[in-house]
Design a protein around this motif. Structure first.
Motif, PDB file in Angstrom:
ATOM      1  N   ILE A  32       0.864  -1.251   0.105  1.00 14.11           N
ATOM      2  CA  ILE A  32      -0.070   0.168  -0.043  1.00 14.11           C
ATOM      3  C   ILE A  32       0.771   1.223  -0.022  1.00 14.11           C
ATOM      4  O   ILE A  32       0.897   2.022  -0.734  1.00 14.11           O
ATOM      5  CB  ILE A  32      -0.922   0.053   1.305  1.00 14.11           C
ATOM      6  N   THR A  33       1.863   1.203   0.753  1.00  9.24           N
ATOM      7  CA  THR A  33       2.779   2.299   1.136  1.00  9.24           C
ATOM      8  C   THR A  33       3.393   2.644  -0.458  1.00  9.24           C
ATOM      9  O   THR A  33       3.224   3.867  -0.911  1.00  9.24           O
ATOM     10  CB  THR A  33       3.764   2.380   1.845  1.00  9.24           C
ATOM     11  N   VAL A  34       4.161   1.794  -0.992  1.00  6.19           N
ATOM     12  CA  VAL A  34       4.818   1.772  -2.133  1.00  6.19           C
ATOM     13  C   VAL A  34       3.572   2.147  -3.319  1.00  6.19           C
ATOM     14  O   VAL A  34       4.113   3.019  -4.138  1.00  6.19           O
ATOM     15  CB  VAL A  34       5.476   0.524  -2.847  1.00  6.19           C
ATOM     16  N   ALA A  35       2.656   1.651  -3.402  1.00  6.01           N
ATOM     17  CA  ALA A  35       1.511   2.109  -4.326  1.00  6.01           C
ATOM     18  C   ALA A  35       1.097   3.283  -4.328  1.00  6.01           C
ATOM     19  O   ALA A  35       0.905   4.089  -5.297  1.00  6.01           O
ATOM     20  CB  ALA A  35       0.286   0.896  -4.346  1.00  6.01           C
ATOM     21  N   ALA A  36       1.016   3.664  -3.042  1.00  5.33           N
ATOM     22  CA  ALA A  36       0.462   5.216  -2.964  1.00  5.33           C
ATOM     23  C   ALA A  36       1.436   6.300  -3.198  1.00  5.33           C
ATOM     24  O   ALA A  36       1.278   7.186  -3.904  1.00  5.33           O
ATOM     25  CB  ALA A  36       0.091   5.668  -1.576  1.00  5.33           C
ATOM     26  N   ARG A  37       2.916   5.844  -2.847  1.00  8.67           N
ATOM     27  CA  ARG A  37       4.019   6.639  -3.406  1.00  8.67           C
ATOM     28  C   ARG A  37       4.142   6.844  -4.854  1.00  8.67           C
ATOM     29  O   ARG A  37       4.347   8.030  -5.466  1.00  8.67           O
ATOM     30  CB  ARG A  37       5.231   6.110  -2.776  1.00  8.67           C
ATOM     31  N   ALA A  38       3.893   5.856  -5.522  1.00  3.66           N
ATOM     32  CA  ALA A  38       3.903   5.593  -7.073  1.00  3.66           C
ATOM     33  C   ALA A  38       2.742   6.515  -7.694  1.00  3.66           C
ATOM     34  O   ALA A  38       2.974   6.936  -8.901  1.00  3.66           O
ATOM     35  CB  ALA A  38       4.428   4.030  -7.284  1.00  3.66           C
ATOM     36  N   GLY A  39       1.568   6.051  -7.366  1.00  6.50           N
ATOM     37  CA  GLY A  39       0.452   6.397  -8.026  1.00  6.50           C
ATOM     38  C   GLY A  39      -0.534   7.400  -7.364  1.00  6.50           C
ATOM     39  O   GLY A  39      -1.737   7.625  -8.092  1.00  6.50           O
ATOM     40  N   GLY A  40      -0.186   7.861  -6.128  1.00  5.07           N
ATOM     41  CA  GLY A  40      -1.209   8.781  -5.484  1.00  5.07           C
ATOM     42  C   GLY A  40      -2.089   7.897  -4.517  1.00  5.07           C
ATOM     43  O   GLY A  40      -2.154   6.477  -4.514  1.00  5.07           O
ATOM     44  N   PRO A  41      -2.517   8.617  -3.712  1.00  2.00           N
ATOM     45  CA  PRO A  41      -3.631   8.073  -2.629  1.00  2.00           C
ATOM     46  C   PRO A  41      -4.879   7.589  -2.973  1.00  2.00           C
ATOM     47  O   PRO A  41      -5.730   7.042  -2.048  1.00  2.00           O
ATOM     48  CB  PRO A  41      -3.663   9.259  -1.378  1.00  2.00           C
ATOM     49  N   ASP A  42      -5.477   8.081  -4.037  1.00  2.00           N
ATOM     50  CA  ASP A  42      -6.823   7.608  -4.542  1.00  2.00           C
ATOM     51  C   ASP A  42      -7.070   6.287  -5.006  1.00  2.00           C
ATOM     52  O   ASP A  42      -6.492   6.162  -6.375  1.00  2.00           O
ATOM     53  CB  ASP A  42      -7.331   8.650  -5.573  1.00  2.00           C
ATOM     54  N   PRO A  43      -7.630   5.249  -4.502  1.00  2.00           N
ATOM     55  CA  PRO A  43      -7.636   3.838  -5.181  1.00  2.00           C
ATOM     56  C   PRO A  43      -8.210   3.873  -6.567  1.00  2.00           C
ATOM     57  O   PRO A  43      -8.105   2.897  -7.268  1.00  2.00           O
ATOM     58  CB  PRO A  43      -8.214   2.940  -4.108  1.00  2.00           C
ATOM     59  N   ASP A  44      -9.329   4.760  -6.503  1.00  2.00           N
ATOM     60  CA  ASP A  44     -10.221   4.799  -7.780  1.00  2.00           C
ATOM     61  C   ASP A  44      -9.393   5.122  -9.163  1.00  2.00           C
ATOM     62  O   ASP A  44      -9.621   4.738 -10.057  1.00  2.00           O
ATOM     63  CB  ASP A  44     -11.260   5.646  -7.690  1.00  2.00           C
ATOM     64  N   SER A  45      -8.250   5.969  -8.780  1.00  2.00           N
ATOM     65  CA  SER A  45      -7.268   6.308 -10.029  1.00  2.00           C
ATOM     66  C   SER A  45      -6.062   5.613 -10.002  1.00  2.00           C
ATOM     67  O   SER A  45      -5.267   6.141 -10.795  1.00  2.00           O
ATOM     68  CB  SER A  45      -7.050   7.782  -9.993  1.00  2.00           C
ATOM     69  N   ASN A  46      -5.832   4.938  -9.028  1.00  2.00           N
ATOM     70  CA  ASN A  46      -4.548   4.207  -8.690  1.00  2.00           C
ATOM     71  C   ASN A  46      -4.762   2.669  -8.877  1.00  2.00           C
ATOM     72  O   ASN A  46      -5.069   2.077  -7.548  1.00  2.00           O
ATOM     73  CB  ASN A  46      -3.678   4.726  -7.396  1.00  2.00           C
ATOM     74  N   PRO A  47      -4.738   1.871  -9.792  1.00  2.00           N
ATOM     75  CA  PRO A  47      -4.971   0.369  -9.986  1.00  2.00           C
ATOM     76  C   PRO A  47      -4.311  -0.380  -8.813  1.00  2.00           C
ATOM     77  O   PRO A  47      -4.767  -1.283  -8.236  1.00  2.00           O
ATOM     78  CB  PRO A  47      -4.915  -0.035 -11.244  1.00  2.00           C
ATOM     79  N   ARG A  48      -2.997  -0.086  -8.726  1.00  2.00           N
ATOM     80  CA  ARG A  48      -2.263  -0.878  -7.841  1.00  2.00           C
ATOM     81  C   ARG A  48      -2.658  -0.609  -6.350  1.00  2.00           C
ATOM     82  O   ARG A  48      -2.736  -1.549  -5.488  1.00  2.00           O
ATOM     83  CB  ARG A  48      -0.769  -0.289  -7.969  1.00  2.00           C
ATOM     84  N   LEU A  49      -2.966   0.494  -6.273  1.00  2.00           N
ATOM     85  CA  LEU A  49      -3.407   0.695  -4.757  1.00  2.00           C
ATOM     86  C   LEU A  49      -4.721   0.164  -4.489  1.00  2.00           C
ATOM     87  O   LEU A  49      -5.016  -0.352  -3.415  1.00  2.00           O
ATOM     88  CB  LEU A  49      -3.470   2.206  -4.452  1.00  2.00           C
TER      89      LEU A  49
END
Length: 243
Positions: A32-49
């Protein structure tokens, strides 16, 4: 495929993960930490998160833990400085193994991974030595008894590449990584709940191991998965149930 059951292998893997829930939570928090760092905090626009978030829910992780991990990733706070590293190697019978890690100390991690391989009858290979034997893709696995026709219709319409059913009735859906979210959401909209849904390195061909080789290979995989810095372990080995 005498003695080999895909369903038994899946259930065995899930059982091992459930038995190590504390370790599983640690892995998910890192992801979660790495995904948020790479693509931002919004899971709707960050598929990895979104995928990591789904894993957190499946593991019954408190929402506060999830939010803290996202905040840490976005803010670059202490603990979010993990590097992603992939190691490749060989196990028993020439079986290929991929080990995906997140670490804040590469020297420690490679030493631990190398030791796990050498102690358990395998050896660490060079970058690219086995990755070509796998395909990076989305994978959904449904329990026997699920409607094959319904899964096939929904998944293929949503962009899946292939839907297969084995002799036990286990249904597997494979899709491009780019279509994972679309296929997942389409299946969910029809009430089709997979036993497993993830983005994986799927082996192009499998190697069956039995007897002592199967036992030793399982020990190698367990040793790798037990390492603190290891996120995922993939192999083209299939262990005979007798093993």
């Amino acid at each position: 495929m005498a003695g080999h059951s895909k369903w038994a292998n899946i259930q065995h893997r899930k059982g091992r993960q459930d038995a190590k829930r504390g370790k599983l939570w640690t892995k998910i928090i890192r992801e979660i930490t790495v995904a948020a760092r790479a693509g931002g905090p919004d899971p709707d626009s960050n598929p990895r998160l979104r995928l990591a978030w789904d894993k957190a829910n499946a593991a019954n992780m408190p929402k506060d833990n999830v939010q803290r991990a996202i905040t840490k990733g976005v803010g670059g706070a202490d603990g979010s400085n993990f590097d992603e590293i992939r190691y490749e190697g060989y196990g028993l019978g020439g079986a290929a193994v991929i080990v995906d890690c997140m670490t804040d100390n590469r020297t420690r991690t490679v030493a631990d991974v190398r030791h796990a391989f050498s102690k358990n009858g395998g050896n660490l290979g060079q970058e690219g030595s086995v990755a070509f034997m796998f395909t990076h893709c989305g994978q959904f696995v449904f329990a026997p008894g699920t409607s094959e026709d319904q899964v096939m219709e929904v998944a293929l319409d949503a962009g899946a590449d292939d839907v297969t059913t084995d002799e036990e009735g286990v249904i597997e859906v494979v899709c491009p990584v780019s279509q994972f979210a679309a296929v997942r959401d389409a299946l969910a909209a029809k009430g089709l709940t997979p036993e497993m849904a993830d983005i994986v390195m799927k082996p192009n061909n499998e190697i069956e191991l039995a007897g002592d080789d199967a036992i030793k290979m399982q020990k190698l995989l367990d040793a790798l998965e037990a390492l603190d810095d290891v996120q995922e372990v993939y192999t083209n080995a299939v262990m005979d149930e007798q093993g």
